[in-house]
Design a protein around this motif. Structure first.
Motif, PDB file in Angstrom:
ATOM      1  N   SER A  85      11.922  -7.162   4.297  1.00 49.54           N
ATOM      2  CA  SER A  85      12.486  -8.507   4.384  1.00 49.54           C
ATOM      3  C   SER A  85      13.690  -8.575   5.319  1.00 49.54           C
ATOM      4  CB  SER A  85      12.885  -8.994   2.975  1.00 49.54           C
ATOM      5  OG  SER A  85      13.736  -8.036   2.386  1.00 49.54           O
ATOM      6  N   CYS A  86      14.337  -7.411   5.529  1.00 45.47           N
ATOM      7  CA  CYS A  86      15.534  -7.510   6.354  1.00 45.47           C
ATOM      8  C   CYS A  86      15.417  -6.769   7.668  1.00 45.47           C
ATOM      9  CB  CYS A  86      16.756  -7.014   5.564  1.00 45.47           C
ATOM     10  SG  CYS A  86      16.536  -5.308   5.059  1.00 45.47           S
ATOM     11  N   SER A  87      14.181  -6.270   7.986  1.00 47.28           N
ATOM     12  CA  SER A  87      14.082  -5.445   9.184  1.00 47.28           C
ATOM     13  C   SER A  87      13.529  -6.237  10.360  1.00 47.28           C
ATOM     14  CB  SER A  87      13.192  -4.259   8.899  1.00 47.28           C
ATOM     15  OG  SER A  87      11.864  -4.687   8.764  1.00 47.28           O
ATOM     16  N   ARG A  88      13.463  -5.527  11.453  1.00 48.55           N
ATOM     17  CA  ARG A  88      12.856  -6.128  12.642  1.00 48.55           C
ATOM     18  C   ARG A  88      11.431  -5.626  12.791  1.00 48.55           C
ATOM     19  NH1 ARG A  88      16.317  -6.810  17.316  1.00 48.55           N
ATOM     20  NH2 ARG A  88      15.685  -4.743  18.024  1.00 48.55           N
ATOM     21  N   LEU A  89      10.618  -6.403  13.439  1.00 53.30           N
ATOM     22  CA  LEU A  89       9.195  -6.077  13.521  1.00 53.30           C
ATOM     23  C   LEU A  89       8.731  -5.948  14.962  1.00 53.30           C
ATOM     24  CD1 LEU A  89       7.852  -8.718  10.950  1.00 53.30           C
ATOM     25  CD2 LEU A  89       8.297  -6.297  10.509  1.00 53.30           C
ATOM     26  N   LEU A  90       7.782  -5.040  15.164  1.00 55.72           N
ATOM     27  CA  LEU A  90       7.134  -4.941  16.468  1.00 55.72           C
ATOM     28  C   LEU A  90       5.764  -5.604  16.327  1.00 55.72           C
ATOM     29  CD1 LEU A  90       6.902  -3.574  19.354  1.00 55.72           C
ATOM     30  CD2 LEU A  90       5.615  -1.782  18.174  1.00 55.72           C
ATOM     31  N   THR A  91       5.451  -6.482  17.254  1.00 55.43           N
ATOM     32  CA  THR A  91       4.143  -7.119  17.171  1.00 55.43           C
ATOM     33  C   THR A  91       3.171  -6.373  18.064  1.00 55.43           C
ATOM     34  OG1 THR A  91       4.554  -8.635  18.986  1.00 55.43           O
ATOM     35  CG2 THR A  91       5.198  -9.374  16.775  1.00 55.43           C
ATOM     36  N   CYS A  92       1.921  -6.400  17.628  1.00 57.59           N
ATOM     37  CA  CYS A  92       0.880  -5.799  18.455  1.00 57.59           C
ATOM     38  C   CYS A  92      -0.406  -6.560  18.223  1.00 57.59           C
ATOM     39  CB  CYS A  92       0.714  -4.325  18.122  1.00 57.59           C
ATOM     40  SG  CYS A  92       0.338  -4.013  16.398  1.00 57.59           S
ATOM     41  N   CYS A  93      -1.364  -6.310  19.082  1.00 60.31           N
ATOM     42  CA  CYS A  93      -2.571  -7.120  19.036  1.00 60.31           C
ATOM     43  C   CYS A  93      -3.794  -6.244  18.920  1.00 60.31           C
ATOM     44  CB  CYS A  93      -2.648  -7.958  20.311  1.00 60.31           C
ATOM     45  SG  CYS A  93      -4.023  -9.108  20.288  1.00 60.31           S
ATOM     46  N   ILE A 119       0.998   3.573  19.023  1.00 61.38           N
ATOM     47  CA  ILE A 119       2.289   3.488  18.337  1.00 61.38           C
ATOM     48  C   ILE A 119       2.453   4.757  17.516  1.00 61.38           C
ATOM     49  CG2 ILE A 119       3.632   2.163  16.660  1.00 61.38           C
ATOM     50  CD1 ILE A 119       1.764  -0.227  17.348  1.00 61.38           C
ATOM     51  N   ILE A 120       3.596   5.421  17.682  1.00 57.76           N
ATOM     52  CA  ILE A 120       3.815   6.655  16.920  1.00 57.76           C
ATOM     53  C   ILE A 120       4.525   6.297  15.612  1.00 57.76           C
ATOM     54  CG2 ILE A 120       4.793   8.972  16.954  1.00 57.76           C
ATOM     55  CD1 ILE A 120       2.613   8.434  19.094  1.00 57.76           C
ATOM     56  N   LEU A 121       3.820   6.569  14.506  1.00 57.44           N
ATOM     57  CA  LEU A 121       4.358   6.232  13.186  1.00 57.44           C
ATOM     58  C   LEU A 121       5.078   7.437  12.609  1.00 57.44           C
ATOM     59  CD1 LEU A 121       1.162   4.510  11.735  1.00 57.44           C
ATOM     60  CD2 LEU A 121       3.154   3.401  12.759  1.00 57.44           C
ATOM     61  N   LEU A 171      -1.035   5.457  16.140  1.00 62.54           N
ATOM     62  CA  LEU A 171      -1.895   4.330  15.767  1.00 62.54           C
ATOM     63  C   LEU A 171      -2.204   3.561  17.041  1.00 62.54           C
ATOM     64  CD1 LEU A 171      -3.213   2.607  13.498  1.00 62.54           C
ATOM     65  CD2 LEU A 171      -1.094   1.261  13.479  1.00 62.54           C
ATOM     66  N   THR A 172      -3.443   3.584  17.436  1.00 60.52           N
ATOM     67  CA  THR A 172      -3.799   2.968  18.699  1.00 60.52           C
ATOM     68  C   THR A 172      -4.208   1.513  18.484  1.00 60.52           C
ATOM     69  OG1 THR A 172      -4.443   5.070  19.605  1.00 60.52           O
ATOM     70  CG2 THR A 172      -5.328   3.129  20.684  1.00 60.52           C
ATOM     71  N   VAL A 173      -3.589   0.638  19.280  1.00 55.33           N
ATOM     72  CA  VAL A 173      -3.873  -0.804  19.219  1.00 55.33           C
ATOM     73  C   VAL A 173      -4.234  -1.274  20.612  1.00 55.33           C
ATOM     74  CG1 VAL A 173      -2.338  -1.173  17.238  1.00 55.33           C
ATOM     75  CG2 VAL A 173      -1.422  -1.331  19.552  1.00 55.33           C
ATOM     76  N   ASP A 174      -4.686  -2.520  20.734  1.00 59.75           N
ATOM     77  CA  ASP A 174      -5.095  -3.012  22.054  1.00 59.75           C
ATOM     78  C   ASP A 174      -3.891  -3.153  22.976  1.00 59.75           C
ATOM     79  OD1 ASP A 174      -7.480  -3.065  20.837  1.00 59.75           O
ATOM     80  OD2 ASP A 174      -7.768  -5.248  20.874  1.00 59.75           O
ATOM     81  N   SER A 175      -2.826  -3.759  22.402  1.00 64.44           N
ATOM     82  CA  SER A 175      -1.627  -3.935  23.215  1.00 64.44           C
ATOM     83  C   SER A 175      -0.457  -4.176  22.285  1.00 64.44           C
ATOM     84  CB  SER A 175      -1.789  -5.143  24.159  1.00 64.44           C
ATOM     85  OG  SER A 175      -2.003  -6.308  23.372  1.00 64.44           O
ATOM     86  N   VAL A 176       0.764  -4.012  22.816  1.00 66.66           N
ATOM     87  CA  VAL A 176       1.919  -4.322  21.984  1.00 66.66           C
ATOM     88  C   VAL A 176       2.619  -5.553  22.554  1.00 66.66           C
ATOM     89  CG1 VAL A 176       2.321  -2.012  21.099  1.00 66.66           C
ATOM     90  CG2 VAL A 176       3.375  -2.699  23.246  1.00 66.66           C
ATOM     91  N   GLY A 177       3.272  -6.264  21.669  1.00 68.84           N
ATOM     92  CA  GLY A 177       3.953  -7.483  22.089  1.00 68.84           C
ATOM     93  C   GLY A 177       5.444  -7.266  22.217  1.00 68.84           C
TER      94      GLY A 177
END
Lengths: 123, 158, 951
Positions: free
Chosen positions: B7-15, B81-83, B91-97
């Protein structure tokens, strides 16, 4: 051990020497090797042994000559000397009374035979 | 990761397959371009393979495979994305935002309307102007990638 | 509480307490040992003393009560009994428990130890109540048999009653001693040797006290050593002896002393981290070397080599820091035994050998549970109760022996007991009844293989079976724990005599040499320690056999089950396999066929993530020199399916049984060196070893000859035949005299190394003309020379010159499944001037007999398909072969035949060349050459006979 029984083996065949050495070292005896009669006599002179094993036919000095000489050395009058003979029978004939030989062991022998002979001669 | 942190953190978006997702930045260490992979035979389907990230061996998971989506057409334009969870994963995603601030107001617990498959990896959703942003639960994601069986419908996305 | 001080206290106490158990047990066996008692008192006193500083009141109470009791024992010279020791042990347990609690929680655990404190106090009172002049009892302890150090306890026990002193032993003499029931002649001799030496020492010591006796004694011939040596060294040597022969009891102390000087404590976590970093360094080094190889200049190459060497040394040293002696693990055994034996009412002692052997600490930790389990099992099910033992002629007290040694990259640990042993048939039957194997398989399985079934989960989890088999539950757990650290375990047992577990463990885990293989374009690593050998395969070769739909490869007579890596891994687009990696799993071998073998590399084992937990075929992963990640194959997991396959097991057991005649027979082999390399030859083939003066070997034309016992003997220099560099000529050259029917050859070698008696595991390599294979001697791979091939090459006429060429060529049908023996025997038969027809088993032989009429049939007995007995029985029913003599050639004694030996015309033991040749020449109607007078007649007769038969 400071006073482990000390054995002299006089024999020109390395194989026999090796068998003797192996067997007697396994019972914590000390074993000194000589390759012929002359060397055997020299070693007997230089040190004292509890028992001597010797071949009959050897270069430089044969077994019987060596035994005769050893018996003359101080302290060797009663030392058991075991002659290693071959099966042929010829050898045994020459080992009679007065030869200085205490016992004989027929080659080839198993380590167990050696143990028996050495044991009964020494103790 | 528990919810108070979210609830208090920042988020990275990805698609992934046109669906926007979000991960708490505290759960990831970096984003890298496609890595050379060693495919491990008989591994769970969701595993792309092993990667060597500067001497550290990581298991690379594929978001599309976890969700049983069709494979991406061009593997080269993906991002990994390295978790930091557990022994570390890619974690491989199509793209990051982009990195966005968590808007606690807009956060909603996993809605019932979400497809089963999404539900199984979802922590909650953020309602935004352009649509919903699914906030991922990394632990659930990893658990799902191990069980590998996402036989349930993925219709929620399609 | 001062954290640092507390940490210091915990470390110290742990160290001190680790040895206290052992010291208490020592005290129990030797209650008069005041040094021991002092040591124990000091430890407990130190613990108590520190408690005050640190405010550990609970611990202080227990330690104080213990100290009081120990103090009382000390001041009253009370001889502790077993009850007292139990109580003291209990109190140390309590102390340990509290310390462990503090370690875990940082404070004293809330445990109630009031009961133990009370009982300690009561015991103290008991001492007060006992008259202090109990000392008489202590002295009445059995006479000390310490002088028999180095003699096996079992034999000491035999001597205990009647011959407790060196003087008594000497008085008894060899004849009496060796006749004692259970005594071995060699041991009797050893004991007498020690007795003589000890009694001499005693006399010398007396002399030191009364020098005036000296002259007398020397003159009487009692002391044979030169005079000046008589006195001084005695005491010194005594001291030496007592250290070098340190038994289990005093072993811990010297080691401890040595350590405390110049050493510091390092956090294990720090070492582990250091280990990881060095692991990384090794990887980077590998990468660097690869790069330099591709593009380096000389300077760069030199520097990187330097770095490479330093890295290797660093790695080696660091591995060393993680090593701990196995005594750390075994230290708990005496206590364990004490507890178990008390509850079981058995008497068991432990003997240890090689306590100083070091193991990686991780491995040591992993071995703790299996070790406890194994020992518990030996006590529970292995060693019989005292009355049973007495009835079967054993001593009341059973023995468990722990032996550890290092052996070429492995630590080998043997745990043996002299208990009732395990009956292989019981296991076999149980395994059949439980469906673990089929009845057929059971019949085919060797006893050794059957025993290994004890590790099978299905068998080892059933209580009843286990009791029956003499081993407890959970042997499968033991096995998997040992396999978990890359080790293997095997069981050997002789019913009535005992059981031995043989554990082999790699020295260290972290960095391992591995084989890199390719399968369907992917790379995999296989730990070298599992790999026995690599074979290039030819798909067309008839060594391939398909049995029950499974592929097998016949390697030196042994059927090797093969799995294709690409199939196990379900890889797409599999390429044709070109190589087989032969891996050892316990006593069994399997082949893994792979695409290409790329090479060997040192790799750092890293764990695989949790996604791969369910895959037993992988043991981890690593990064290769080129940065590529490779999975490491776990051969155990990889072959698991195959190993559990009953058909495969049966086929292999069958082929093993056929081969066992070779591998289970140990024989004398002569090991010698030519140049730097060691070679071996079965001793049976050598008539004599001679040291020949170099000058005695003369050139005669292009040959060298030696005058030997009235013969001119051809000299073969092995170095020139094998094309290896020989040592420079020595004054005396060791030579092997080979003799065949009175004719001799002299083989010159560079050095005689040894004669060893051991199993010859022959690995046949067809590509090597002069070698029958390699044998492992003292952990060193040694080529076994095929002396007949050497002779054939250098002196081809040597054999045939003795065969009688005037005769019609006689035919021998020789049936033998083992290639080794075929290769050994066929040249011999050739030497008789006979034509040899070889068959691999009874079936083949039968086929040959349809078209051939050999003069003699020479057959092995144990063979697959159709054995020698069946073949002989069949031949005996055939009128056509009525007159054909049949000779059995087997490694069995006639008494071991399962059919009457009278079935055969002659029975010969394998490797007994002389007897074989004699029997054959006799049965072929020939005479030895030396009976030349009779030759003419014999040949005539033979010609008639043969003529008749040919028509």
């Amino acid at each position: 051990m400071s006073g482990a029984p000390k054995i002299l083996i006089v024999e020109d065949s390395m194989m026999v020497r090796m068998t003797v050495k192996r067997t007697l070292i396994s019972v914590d005896f000390e074993v000194v090797e000589a390759k012929d009669g002359a060397e055997g006599l020299a070693k007997a002179q230089a040190d004292s042994y509890d028992l001597i094993l010797t071949d009959l036919n050897m270069p430089n000095m044969d077994g019987l000559t060596m035994i005769k000489n050893i018996r003359q050395l101080p302290g060797y009058a009663e030392t058991p000397i075991v002659m290693l003979t071959t099966e042929s029978g010829e050898d045994k004939k020459s080992i009679g009374h007065g030869s200085g030989v205490s016992a004989w062991l027929v080659k080839p022998f198993e380590p167990d035979h050696l143990i028996e002979v050495v044991g009964s001669m020494l103790f | 990761m528990n919810s108070k942190n979210i609830s208090c953190s920042r988020l990275l978006t990805c698609c992934v397959a046109d669906q926007w997702l979000a991960l708490s930045v505290e759960e990831l260490s970096e984003v890298v371009t496609p890595q050379v992979k060693t495919v491990i035979p008989l591994a769970p389907v969701a595993v792309n393979g092993l990667i060597n990230l500067r001497g550290k061996i990581l298991t690379e998971l594929d978001m599309r495979k976890i969700l049983e989506l069709p494979e991406r057409e061009n593997a080269l334009i993906s991002r990994t994305i390295i978790l930091e969870a557990g022994e570390g994963f890619g974690l491989t995603v199509d793209s990051v935002g982009e990195v966005i601030d968590m808007d606690a107001e807009a956060f909603e617990r996993t809605p019932d309307s979400l497809g089963e498959c999404w539900k199984s990896v979802c922590h909650g959703v953020l309602k935004q102007k352009k649509g919903i942003l699914i906030v991922l639960d990394v632990e659930k994601l990893i658990a799902k990638s191990i069980s590998a069986d996402c036989t349930s419908s993925v219709s929620g996305v399609r | 509480m001062d954290e640092e001080l507390l940490a210091e206290f915990l470390t110290e106490s742990n160290e001190n307490m680790a040895s206290i158990e052992e010291q208490l047990l020592d005290l129990e066996s030797d209650p008069a040992n005041s040094d021991r008692l002092d040591g124990i008192f000091r430890v407990v006193h130190t613990v108590k003393g520190s408690c005050g500083f640190l405010g550990l009141s609970q611990l202080e109470k227990v330690a104080h009560a213990g100290e009081n009791l120990l103090g009382k024992i000390r001041s009253t010279k009370f001889a502790v009994d077993s009850e007292m020791v139990s109580l003291l042990l209990e109190s140390t347990d309590a102390i340990k428990e509290i310390i462990a609690g503090i370690e875990e929680h940082g404070r004293e655990p809330g445990l109630d130890h009031s009961s133990i404190c009370e009982r300690l106090a009561v015991a103290e009172g008991r001492i007060d109540g006992t008259p202090a002049d109990d000392e008489g009892e202590v002295i009445e302890e059995p006479v000390s048999l310490d002088w028999l150090q180095g003699i096996d306890e079992a034999y000491v026990a035999i001597l205990r009653d009647n011959f407790p002193s060196p003087e008594k032993v000497l008085a008894a003499g060899f004849g009496t001693l060796r006749g004692l029931p259970g005594m071995q002649p060699a041991i009797a001799l050893k004991v007498l040797g020690i007795a003589k030496s000890v009694s001499l020492d005693n006399q010398k010591k007396e002399l030191v006290a009364n020098p005036e006796v000296l002259n007398e004694v020397v003159e009487s011939g009692l002391i044979e050593a030169p005079k000046e040596q008589v006195l001084a060294p005695v005491e010194e040597k005594k001291a030496e002896a007592s250290i070098s022969e340190s038994s289990v009891k005093n072993q811990v102390q010297p080691a401890r002393k040595a350590k405390s000087e110049g050493s510091i404590r390092v956090d294990v976590a720090l070492l582990d981290e250091l280990m990881n970093q060095v692991g990384e360094l090794v990887l980077s080094r590998n990468r660097l070397l690869r790069l330099v190889e591709q593009q380096g200049g000389t300077e760069l190459v030199r520097t990187s080599r330097n770095i490479s060497q330093i890295t290797s040394r660093l790695q080696e040293k660091l591995l060393h820091t993680r090593m701990q002696p196995i005594s750390n693990l075994w230290g708990t055994v005496p206590r364990l035994l004490r507890d178990i034996t008390k509850s079981l009412g058995k008497r068991i002692r432990v003997e240890m050998e090689g306590q100083e052997t070091e193991l990686d600490r991780t491995i040591l930790a992993a071995l703790k549970d299996p070790m406890t389990h194994i020992i518990r099992n030996s006590c529970d099910h292995g060693i019989e109760s005292p009355d049973v033992r007495l009835r079967s002629g054993k001593q009341e007290e059973g023995a468990i022996k722990l032996k550890a040694r290092q052996e070429s990259g492995f630590i080998v640990i043997d745990v043996s007991d002299d208990g009732g042993g395990i009956d292989a048939d019981n296991i076999r039957n149980k395994a059949v009844s439980m469906g673990v194997i089929t009845a057929d398989q059971g019949d085919l399985m060797s006893d050794k293989a059957a025993l290994q079934l004890i590790f099978h989960a299905g068998l080892s989890t059933v209580e009843k079976v286990s009791n029956l088999s003499g081993r407890g539950v959970g042997m499968d757990v033991v096995q998997s724990a040992i396999e978990g650290v890359g080790g293997t375990v095997e069981i050997e047992s002789r019913p009535g005599q005992g059981t031995t577990l043989n554990i082999r463990i790699p020295l260290t885990l972290a960095i391992i040499p591995a084989l890199i293989v390719e399968s369907a374009t992917q790379h995999f690593a296989i730990p070298q320690m599992m790999v026995q050998e690599l074979i290039a395969i030819d798909r067309e070769s008839d060594a391939w056999e398909e049995i029950a739909g499974k592929p097998f490869y016949r390697l030196r007579g042994r059927l090797l089950p093969i799995i294709a890596l690409s199939e196990v891994l379900e890889q797409q687009g599999q390429d044709e396999s070109s190589s087989v990696v032969v891996v050892n799993i316990g006593a069994r071998q399997f082949g893994i066929s792979v695409g290409v073998i790329l090479g060997a590399e040192e790799i750092v084992v890293k764990p695989l993530g949790r996604h791969f937990n369910h895959l037993e075929i992988y043991g981890g992963c690593s990064i290769l020199g080129d940065g590529r990640v490779v999975p490491i194959l776990d051969c155990l997991g990889l072959t698991k399916g195959l190993r559990q396959e009953k058909d495969v097991e049966a086929v292999v057991a069958n082929s093993e049984a056929a081969l066992s005649s070779i591998s289970e027979e140990s024989q004398y082999i002569l090991v010698f060196a030519v140049g730097e390399q060691w070679y071996a030859i079965p001793m049976a083939l050598v008539e004599r070893i001679e040291e020949v003066e170099a000058a005695a070997m003369e050139k005669s034309g292009r040959r060298e000859v030696l005058q030997y016992r009235g013969d001119v003997v051809r000299v073969i220099r092995l170095a020139s035949v094998l094309e290896v560099e020989s040592l420079p000529e020595q004054e005396l050259e060791p030579c092997l005299i080979i003799s065949d029917q009175g004719s001799r050859l002299c083989i010159q070698v560079d050095k005689i190394i040894d004669i060893v008696k051991q199993k010859l595991e022959i690995h046949l390599e067809n590509s090597e003309p002069y070698f029958i294979g390699t044998a492992v001697v003292d952990g060193r791979s040694t080529e076994v020379i095929d002396i007949f091939e050497v002779i054939k090459k250098v002196a081809p006429n040597w054999f045939s010159s003795k065969g009688d060429r005037r005769q019609r060529v006689q035919k021998i049908l020789y049936v033998e499944d083992a290639v080794f023996f075929r290769n050994m025997v066929i040249p011999l038969l050739d030497g008789l001037g006979c034509e040899v027809i070889a068959a691999r088993n009874g079936i083949e032989a039968k086929k040959i007999l349809e078209r051939e009429s050999p003069d003699i049939l020479l057959t092995d007995l144990e063979m697959p398909e159709m054995d020698g007995f069946a073949l002989t029985q069949w031949v005996r029913t055939q009128p056509r072969f009525e007159k054909m003599p049949i000779v059995a050639l087997s490694s069995l004694d006639e008494s071991q035949y399962r059919e009457p030996p009278s079935l055969f015309d002659a029975c010969v033991k394998k490797l007994d060349r002389g007897v074989l040749l004699k029997s054959l020449t006799q049965l072929l109607g020939r005479k030895r050459e030396d009976d030349s007078v009779l030759n003419a007649e014999v040949i005539l007769q033979e010609n008639n006979e043969n003529g008749g038969r040919d028509e």
